[in-house]
Design a protein around this motif. Sequence first.
Motif, PDB file in Angstrom:
ATOM      1  N   LYS A 169       0.847  -1.204   0.000  1.00  0.00           N
ATOM      2  CA  LYS A 169       0.000   0.000   0.000  1.00  0.00           C
ATOM      3  C   LYS A 169       0.879   1.249   0.000  1.00  0.00           C
ATOM      4  O   LYS A 169       0.551   2.263  -0.615  1.00  0.00           O
ATOM      5  N   MET A 170       2.010   1.147   0.701  1.00  0.00           N
ATOM      6  CA  MET A 170       2.942   2.280   0.695  1.00  0.00           C
ATOM      7  C   MET A 170       3.484   2.499  -0.720  1.00  0.00           C
ATOM      8  O   MET A 170       3.580   3.629  -1.205  1.00  0.00           O
ATOM      9  N   LEU A 171       3.803   1.370  -1.390  1.00  0.00           N
ATOM     10  CA  LEU A 171       4.307   1.483  -2.771  1.00  0.00           C
ATOM     11  C   LEU A 171       3.253   2.141  -3.664  1.00  0.00           C
ATOM     12  O   LEU A 171       3.575   2.993  -4.489  1.00  0.00           O
ATOM     13  N   LEU A 172       2.004   1.787  -3.460  1.00  0.00           N
ATOM     14  CA  LEU A 172       0.941   2.410  -4.259  1.00  0.00           C
ATOM     15  C   LEU A 172       0.838   3.905  -3.942  1.00  0.00           C
ATOM     16  O   LEU A 172       0.713   4.729  -4.857  1.00  0.00           O
ATOM     17  N   PHE A 173       0.905   4.251  -2.670  1.00  0.00           N
ATOM     18  CA  PHE A 173       0.813   5.670  -2.286  1.00  0.00           C
ATOM     19  C   PHE A 173       1.923   6.492  -2.970  1.00  0.00           C
ATOM     20  O   PHE A 173       1.686   7.583  -3.472  1.00  0.00           O
ATOM     21  N   VAL A 174       3.116   5.916  -3.015  1.00  0.00           N
ATOM     22  CA  VAL A 174       4.251   6.653  -3.586  1.00  0.00           C
ATOM     23  C   VAL A 174       4.202   6.662  -5.114  1.00  0.00           C
ATOM     24  O   VAL A 174       4.614   7.629  -5.749  1.00  0.00           O
ATOM     25  N   SER A 175       3.677   5.574  -5.699  1.00  0.00           N
ATOM     26  CA  SER A 175       3.818   5.430  -7.161  1.00  0.00           C
ATOM     27  C   SER A 175       2.523   5.655  -7.937  1.00  0.00           C
ATOM     28  O   SER A 175       2.525   5.487  -9.156  1.00  0.00           O
ATOM     29  N   VAL A 180       2.230  10.732 -11.254  1.00  0.00           N
ATOM     30  CA  VAL A 180       3.663  10.562 -11.506  1.00  0.00           C
ATOM     31  C   VAL A 180       4.262  11.709 -12.323  1.00  0.00           C
ATOM     32  O   VAL A 180       5.312  12.245 -11.990  1.00  0.00           O
ATOM     33  N   ILE A 181       3.565  12.081 -13.372  1.00  0.00           N
ATOM     34  CA  ILE A 181       4.171  13.001 -14.336  1.00  0.00           C
ATOM     35  C   ILE A 181       4.408  14.381 -13.729  1.00  0.00           C
ATOM     36  O   ILE A 181       5.466  14.978 -13.922  1.00  0.00           O
ATOM     37  N   GLN A 182       3.431  14.899 -13.016  1.00  0.00           N
ATOM     38  CA  GLN A 182       3.590  16.267 -12.524  1.00  0.00           C
ATOM     39  C   GLN A 182       2.788  16.572 -11.256  1.00  0.00           C
ATOM     40  O   GLN A 182       2.390  17.696 -11.025  1.00  0.00           O
ATOM     41  N   GLY A 183       2.601  15.551 -10.464  1.00  0.00           N
ATOM     42  CA  GLY A 183       1.895  15.765  -9.214  1.00  0.00           C
ATOM     43  C   GLY A 183       0.404  15.596  -9.389  1.00  0.00           C
ATOM     44  O   GLY A 183      -0.024  14.964 -10.352  1.00  0.00           O
ATOM     45  N   PRO A 184      -0.432  16.109  -8.484  1.00  0.00           N
ATOM     46  CA  PRO A 184      -0.088  16.906  -7.303  1.00  0.00           C
ATOM     47  C   PRO A 184       0.689  16.081  -6.261  1.00  0.00           C
ATOM     48  O   PRO A 184       0.748  14.862  -6.355  1.00  0.00           O
ATOM     49  N   ILE A 185       1.240  16.810  -5.273  1.00  0.00           N
ATOM     50  CA  ILE A 185       1.973  16.158  -4.198  1.00  0.00           C
ATOM     51  C   ILE A 185       0.978  15.960  -3.051  1.00  0.00           C
ATOM     52  O   ILE A 185       0.624  16.913  -2.345  1.00  0.00           O
ATOM     53  N   SER A 186       0.509  14.726  -2.922  1.00  0.00           N
ATOM     54  CA  SER A 186      -0.588  14.495  -1.971  1.00  0.00           C
ATOM     55  C   SER A 186      -0.077  14.166  -0.578  1.00  0.00           C
ATOM     56  O   SER A 186       1.005  13.607  -0.419  1.00  0.00           O
ATOM     57  N   ARG A 187      -0.897  14.484   0.413  1.00  0.00           N
ATOM     58  CA  ARG A 187      -0.633  14.072   1.798  1.00  0.00           C
ATOM     59  C   ARG A 187      -1.290  12.711   2.003  1.00  0.00           C
ATOM     60  O   ARG A 187      -2.385  12.458   1.481  1.00  0.00           O
ATOM     61  N   PHE A 188      -0.663  11.872   2.793  1.00  0.00           N
ATOM     62  CA  PHE A 188      -1.181  10.526   3.026  1.00  0.00           C
ATOM     63  C   PHE A 188      -2.599  10.574   3.585  1.00  0.00           C
ATOM     64  O   PHE A 188      -3.468   9.807   3.180  1.00  0.00           O
ATOM     65  N   SER A 189      -2.806  11.519   4.497  1.00  0.00           N
ATOM     66  CA  SER A 189      -4.130  11.603   5.134  1.00  0.00           C
ATOM     67  C   SER A 189      -5.211  11.979   4.125  1.00  0.00           C
ATOM     68  O   SER A 189      -6.371  11.591   4.276  1.00  0.00           O
ATOM     69  N   ASP A 190      -4.838  12.720   3.090  1.00  0.00           N
ATOM     70  CA  ASP A 190      -5.829  13.128   2.071  1.00  0.00           C
ATOM     71  C   ASP A 190      -6.091  12.012   1.063  1.00  0.00           C
ATOM     72  O   ASP A 190      -7.208  11.807   0.627  1.00  0.00           O
ATOM     73  N   LEU A 191      -5.020  11.321   0.670  1.00  0.00           N
ATOM     74  CA  LEU A 191      -5.117  10.392  -0.462  1.00  0.00           C
ATOM     75  C   LEU A 191      -5.486   8.964  -0.056  1.00  0.00           C
ATOM     76  O   LEU A 191      -6.229   8.292  -0.772  1.00  0.00           O
ATOM     77  N   SER A 192      -4.962   8.530   1.089  1.00  0.00           N
ATOM     78  CA  SER A 192      -5.024   7.095   1.397  1.00  0.00           C
ATOM     79  C   SER A 192      -6.448   6.545   1.491  1.00  0.00           C
ATOM     80  O   SER A 192      -6.704   5.427   1.054  1.00  0.00           O
ATOM     81  N   VAL A 193      -7.368   7.327   2.025  1.00  0.00           N
ATOM     82  CA  VAL A 193      -8.730   6.813   2.225  1.00  0.00           C
ATOM     83  C   VAL A 193      -9.336   6.356   0.899  1.00  0.00           C
ATOM     84  O   VAL A 193      -9.821   5.227   0.768  1.00  0.00           O
ATOM     85  N   SER A 194      -9.280   7.225  -0.092  1.00  0.00           N
ATOM     86  CA  SER A 194      -9.896   6.842  -1.368  1.00  0.00           C
ATOM     87  C   SER A 194      -8.972   5.938  -2.188  1.00  0.00           C
ATOM     88  O   SER A 194      -9.435   5.131  -2.983  1.00  0.00           O
ATOM     89  N   LEU A 195      -7.663   6.053  -1.972  1.00  0.00           N
ATOM     90  CA  LEU A 195      -6.724   5.241  -2.753  1.00  0.00           C
ATOM     91  C   LEU A 195      -6.844   3.768  -2.401  1.00  0.00           C
ATOM     92  O   LEU A 195      -6.793   2.902  -3.270  1.00  0.00           O
TER      93      LEU A 195
END
Lengths: 521, 360
Positions: A169-175, A180-195
């Motif tokens: 899951k960490m690999l997915l969060f990072v990749s 990838v191409i140009q962001g956005p640069i997400s915070r884990f707390s914002d992205l992880s729930v829906s990811l």
Amino acid sequence: MLFTSYSFIGFTGVLLSVYYLVPRRLQWIILLISSCVFYWVANPASLIYVSFTAFTIWGCAIMIDRDYGIQNEYIRLNKGTISKEDQKAFKARHKMIREIWTSFGIFLNIGILIVTKYFSFLAGLFTVQQNHFTDIIVPLGISFYTLQAVGYLIDVKRGTIKAEGNLFKMLLFVSFFPQVIQGPISRFSDLSVSLFGEHEPERKEINFALQRILWGYFKKLIVADRIAPAVITLVSDPAKYRGAYVIVALVLYTIELYADFTGGIDISIGVAGILGVKVTENFRRPYFSTSLKEYWRRWHITMSQWFREFVFYPVSTSKLVQGISKFARKHLGNRGKKVPVYFSSFIVWVATGLWHGANWTFIIWGMLNWLILTVSEELEPVYAAFHKKVGFSNSYGYKVFMCFRTILLICILNLFDCYSSVRDTISVLASIITETELGELFSDKMLTIGMSGLDYVIVLAGVFVMLAVSLIQEKGDVREYIWKMPYAIRFAIWFALFLSVLLIGAYGIGYDANQFIYNRF
Amino acid sequence: MKQRKKSIIRFLASALIVFLVLFLLQRLLIPKYATGIVEGAFVAEYYKEENKQFDVIFVGDCEVYENFSPVVLWEEYGINSYIRGSAEQYIWQSYYLLEDSLRYNTPQVAVFNIQSLQFNESQSEAYNRMSIEGMKWTQSKVNAIKASMTEDEHFLDYVFPILRYHSRWSELTSDDLKYMFKSPSVSYNGYFMRVDTKPADYVPEGRNLPDYSFGDKAWYYMDMIRELCEKNGIQLIMVKAPSLYPTWYDEYEAQVVEYSHKYDIPYYNFLELKEAVGLDYSTDTYDAGLHLNINGAEKMSHYFGRILSDEYGVTDRRGDVELDKIWMKNINDYETEIDRQCILYGVDRNSLFRYSRKDQ
């Protein structure tokens, strides 16, 4: 895989079909596999780099989390039996351990970023001999995923989020590939729930996401890529293209950068959206800003937030800056209280410049941003007095004037992105004053730089459409507005947009497939 | 239920509108090749032929479609032939066009012009388009596309030509509307006619090449053509048209001769048979020796038709009622075009080899 390539569209189409066919609990695995494929296709080495980042950050975060556990367990078990001093000392020891793990994770990953992206630049500062580090491949999206991963680690260290236990899951969060191409640069707390969440295909959500993608292609293919050849021509020969050409270059580049970057982010957010993943917004009509300060709250929002959160705050609360603060207050009195803020901002802006690229032009660009913001801050009382004195400062016309003034400032700052050296940038900027013949701006010469008369007309029309959409967006969501219209009208609107991209877009044979500008940062 | 029905109807209506608009736009935007550069129309014209029982199929580039006249082959020897050629047609395209032709009929003879052996990769997307686009969708076309694509090309652009020609809206002419659904034929059984003359008074000298060897891909498709013919019992004949340039190097010739000996394939180099054919480069070429005009093409056909007939026994189909009827129309169209071009280029019709010979 370019976002504008058929392979990307096909890749996304296949992913979408599979994504909603598999059991919902497996959806995040499908996203992980897709992201790995995306990296692999770009360059297998990139997949190794991003996996290394995920692994090290995951490991360090787990160790930090474990240390929190040990600390809390110890305090719980020994509550009332140990003195406050012992508890404080125990906490300090463990804080140190967590800082070591954090520093280790940051050191490793920022280290990779420096070696792959900046080593040639740094080596060039100390030697005139050609070095061999120019041959190192810069991994795909490293500037973005490194910041995202480091931000996560610091958040875990601060205790604002729990460490993710699942390495994959960490690999997915990072990749996660749309970012990838140009962001956005997400915070884990914002992205992880829906990811990592389970998603059902929602008709309206998918419609909106597809519309967002289409709008991104409109900006990228009709506006940005039509301008790109002219900008490349103009900046490639600063000795030849001077004066009026520089005015055209700075206007075109500013339009191109906006259409390219916001278009790319629209596609990123749209692709994530059709998969049910909510990615943080990165723009809020930046060219409507009335000051540079406001511009940086509207442009590349996630990057600004990252630097504020993970560079500005730590630097401004560091012992060094506290020392500077004391010194400034002692010697400058009340006027010295802003010195630590300015100092920390300076560090942030140099870092922001460096993040954009390993070149003095970016460092100067960062410093200039800092200088303008600092001077504006210092002159704030003067502006306030002026605005109070004149009656029109709240008028619509004055706000429009301030928008244009800000855009002009941004145009000039953007030139530091374009040229390969500071000397060239300053030279061409000076040529605007010394060599411009206004008549040239509207002469046939401007048809020889890679844009035809028709291209100018199309770009102008595209800019008007973007402006109109932005004006509506200031009042509300355009898609919601269209969604409420009768079916025939909204079908006509979206089909017209699709046809305009299909027919007027600068793609295929005869056009250069241009990578997104922010991909190079 | 009512709402669901409404949604389905709405979806179907929308899809229909989308497909219809895209179809019409694609028809409008693709090049018609009806005037100007007509070479792009040749490949598709083959499929318009009602009777495709051709005994001789020519494959190759401009050196076949401008240098042999099927009308003369019919008139003089009763040879029912067709030229499947297009501009700078690469050898892999010739192979797949020959393979495509075999879907309709197995000819007695396949004539391949070896000029394209010099190319090991496609040189131009525009030529790829002209050679491939007109083919009907079969596995041969798919393979031809795959073998031909340059680095910038994409397979999808062939499947949906609107993606390739999307920006042609700014250069549309009345022809694009006029020929949106149907274009007139511009070739005569694949032959591209020119009646005007530009004498060859200067032949540019060929530059030295670093390597004269034909590439692996070119040889691979040469073998494929040979094997296809062997498998289907077709007599393969290799020819080199009498174009004065681009230079046909001795080193090229040696490789072709060696190949022809190795596999016992007849090879005719018309550059060496100029006198036998009776070519006169002051009257028989329209572009100073690069291509032959109608005089040259008819002389070539007169000469080569005899070889096909006498040495390879290609059947004389004259007397076949259906073919007689078809060729009568073909000859009529051919002569009408001669008359049109004679007026266009200010050429005295009776000065043409076709009529001056008949007068004698």
